[in-house]
Scaffold this motif. Sequence first.
Motif, PDB file in Angstrom:
ATOM      1  N   ASP A  75      -1.219   6.294  13.988  1.00  0.00           N
ATOM      2  CA  ASP A  75      -1.241   7.697  13.567  1.00  0.00           C
ATOM      3  C   ASP A  75      -2.617   8.328  13.746  1.00  0.00           C
ATOM      4  N   MET A  76      -3.661   7.524  13.510  1.00  0.00           N
ATOM      5  CA  MET A  76      -5.023   8.049  13.496  1.00  0.00           C
ATOM      6  C   MET A  76      -5.977   6.971  14.002  1.00  0.00           C
ATOM      7  N   VAL A  77      -6.844   7.341  14.934  1.00  0.00           N
ATOM      8  CA  VAL A  77      -7.842   6.400  15.424  1.00  0.00           C
ATOM      9  C   VAL A  77      -9.178   6.683  14.757  1.00  0.00           C
ATOM     10  N   GLY A  78      -9.951   5.617  14.558  1.00  0.00           N
ATOM     11  CA  GLY A  78     -11.236   5.742  13.888  1.00  0.00           C
ATOM     12  C   GLY A  78     -12.379   5.267  14.764  1.00  0.00           C
ATOM     13  N   PRO A  79     -12.891   6.103  15.660  1.00  0.00           N
ATOM     14  CA  PRO A  79     -14.020   5.695  16.495  1.00  0.00           C
ATOM     15  C   PRO A  79     -15.270   5.480  15.640  1.00  0.00           C
ATOM     16  N   SER A  80     -15.774   4.224  15.639  1.00  0.00           N
ATOM     17  CA  SER A  80     -16.859   3.862  14.735  1.00  0.00           C
ATOM     18  C   SER A  80     -18.114   3.411  15.453  1.00  0.00           C
ATOM     19  N   GLY A  81     -18.149   3.545  16.791  1.00  0.00           N
ATOM     20  CA  GLY A  81     -19.251   2.974  17.558  1.00  0.00           C
ATOM     21  C   GLY A  81     -20.502   3.819  17.639  1.00  0.00           C
ATOM     22  N   MET A  82     -20.445   5.079  17.223  1.00  0.00           N
ATOM     23  CA  MET A  82     -21.594   5.986  17.260  1.00  0.00           C
ATOM     24  C   MET A  82     -22.143   6.197  18.668  1.00  0.00           C
ATOM     25  N   ALA A  88       0.823  -1.205   0.000  1.00  0.00           N
ATOM     26  CA  ALA A  88       0.000   0.000   0.000  1.00  0.00           C
ATOM     27  C   ALA A  88       0.860   1.259   0.000  1.00  0.00           C
ATOM     28  N   ALA A  89       1.948   1.228   0.768  1.00  0.00           N
ATOM     29  CA  ALA A  89       2.853   2.375   0.799  1.00  0.00           C
ATOM     30  C   ALA A  89       3.528   2.574  -0.552  1.00  0.00           C
ATOM     31  N   GLU A  90       3.959   1.488  -1.165  1.00  0.00           N
ATOM     32  CA  GLU A  90       4.617   1.571  -2.478  1.00  0.00           C
ATOM     33  C   GLU A  90       3.677   2.121  -3.539  1.00  0.00           C
ATOM     34  N   LEU A  91       2.397   1.827  -3.411  1.00  0.00           N
ATOM     35  CA  LEU A  91       1.405   2.287  -4.380  1.00  0.00           C
ATOM     36  C   LEU A  91       1.001   3.746  -4.156  1.00  0.00           C
ATOM     37  N   GLY A  92       1.450   4.323  -3.079  1.00  0.00           N
ATOM     38  CA  GLY A  92       1.130   5.719  -2.798  1.00  0.00           C
ATOM     39  C   GLY A  92      -0.234   5.948  -2.205  1.00  0.00           C
ATOM     40  N   LEU A  93      -0.815   4.915  -1.569  1.00  0.00           N
ATOM     41  CA  LEU A  93      -2.112   5.097  -0.931  1.00  0.00           C
ATOM     42  C   LEU A  93      -2.007   6.082   0.224  1.00  0.00           C
ATOM     43  N   GLY A  94      -3.162   6.641   0.597  1.00  0.00           N
ATOM     44  CA  GLY A  94      -3.177   7.577   1.707  1.00  0.00           C
ATOM     45  C   GLY A  94      -2.985   6.905   3.047  1.00  0.00           C
ATOM     46  N   GLY A  95      -3.500   5.676   3.182  1.00  0.00           N
ATOM     47  CA  GLY A  95      -3.386   5.003   4.462  1.00  0.00           C
ATOM     48  C   GLY A  95      -3.984   3.617   4.431  1.00  0.00           C
ATOM     49  N   VAL A  96      -3.914   2.963   5.572  1.00  0.00           N
ATOM     50  CA  VAL A  96      -4.592   1.688   5.793  1.00  0.00           C
ATOM     51  C   VAL A  96      -5.404   1.812   7.075  1.00  0.00           C
ATOM     52  N   THR A 120      -0.215   6.513   6.323  1.00  0.00           N
ATOM     53  CA  THR A 120      -0.962   6.826   7.535  1.00  0.00           C
ATOM     54  C   THR A 120      -1.585   5.546   8.070  1.00  0.00           C
ATOM     55  N   VAL A 121      -1.181   5.151   9.259  1.00  0.00           N
ATOM     56  CA  VAL A 121      -1.694   3.925   9.867  1.00  0.00           C
ATOM     57  C   VAL A 121      -2.881   4.299  10.758  1.00  0.00           C
ATOM     58  N   MET A 122      -4.049   3.784  10.379  1.00  0.00           N
ATOM     59  CA  MET A 122      -5.294   4.057  11.082  1.00  0.00           C
ATOM     60  C   MET A 122      -5.793   2.766  11.729  1.00  0.00           C
ATOM     61  N   SER A 123      -6.567   2.895  12.785  1.00  0.00           N
ATOM     62  CA  SER A 123      -7.107   1.709  13.445  1.00  0.00           C
ATOM     63  C   SER A 123      -8.552   1.936  13.841  1.00  0.00           C
ATOM     64  N   ASP A 124      -9.335   0.885  13.684  1.00  0.00           N
ATOM     65  CA  ASP A 124     -10.728   0.932  14.111  1.00  0.00           C
ATOM     66  C   ASP A 124     -10.774   0.997  15.633  1.00  0.00           C
TER      67      ASP A 124
END
Length: 331
Positions: free
Chosen positions: A166-173, A72-80, A119-123
């Motif tokens: 790097d970034m957290v993704g709160p998804s529980g509403m 993903a990094a090699e492809l230039g994606l924004g993050g995972v 950018t490493v993101m986590s649920d």
Amino acid sequence: MTTDGLGPTIRPRRLRTTAALRRMVAETSVEPRQLVLPLFVREGISDPQPISSMPGVVQHSRSTLKAAAAEAAELGLGGVMLFGIPEHKDATGSGAIDPGGILNLAITDVVGEVGDALTVMSDLCLDEFTDHGHCGVLTADGKVDNDRTLAAYAEMARAQAHAGVDMVGPSGMMDGQVAVIRDALDAAEHTDVSILAYSAKYASAFFGPFREAVDSSLQGDRRTYQQDSANAVEGVREALLDVDEGADIVMVKPALAYLDVIRRVRDAVDVPVAAYNVSGEYAMVEAAAANGWIDREPAILETLTAIRRAGADVILTYWAAEAARWLGSSA
């Protein structure tokens, strides 16, 4: 308007004459940097496990997850965006907070593999870790306890930050989740960890394949905390609340059935807007393409373009890596 009966003088088709001309005047573009690849990592496996309802998507082992992130990094994606699937679940989702839990280990693995190239993101949610499958802690009568869940989210945020995310993704509403997470991160001196808030997350039929992907234990539904699909104004309200609470990016999920909400949110907020091109949307296109009913690559690119055109700055999509290859080859 016509001239001497010779036909129209205003001809919009002139700007569609060649591929180069169409490319030059295109109003909307999709670039690899705008795409985020969701990745699933399962505890206790050594080889990737296919997800039957999402052809081409797998539950990764820790080693194959690192390889996928490096690509993903090699492809230039924004993050995972990382999702963890534990071997054992309990009523409170304790594996989500455990420093040795699969998601926290995976964060450290991926950060060590890609560094600042991605950018490493986590649920940030308990549903993958609870034996009841809900996104929070339950009361004695089986309802999701909003405020007790917030306390668990604060611990989970600190654990993911300590793991290096790097970034957290709160998804529980949960009401107030962004403010509680921001306070917890700041108090633990993780002020640079940003928040991608799942602000307008709807109780959707399009989440079905995701349930298989994370081995969900859910019985019933999440309609008491996820939004009603009939409501658009409410989606904007939720996004504005999250911005006020400290969200760095707000998200609409799903994407395709909620393009109008993406546009309304984009017009209402002054932070980047993300959209999640969810599992059911992915599965529909894959199934139709497998049956020869649609042309797969153009359908995927048209889907991503539509989400961008609606106003999304960032798209979470299971096609991220493949689309990046296509977009790179056509540049």
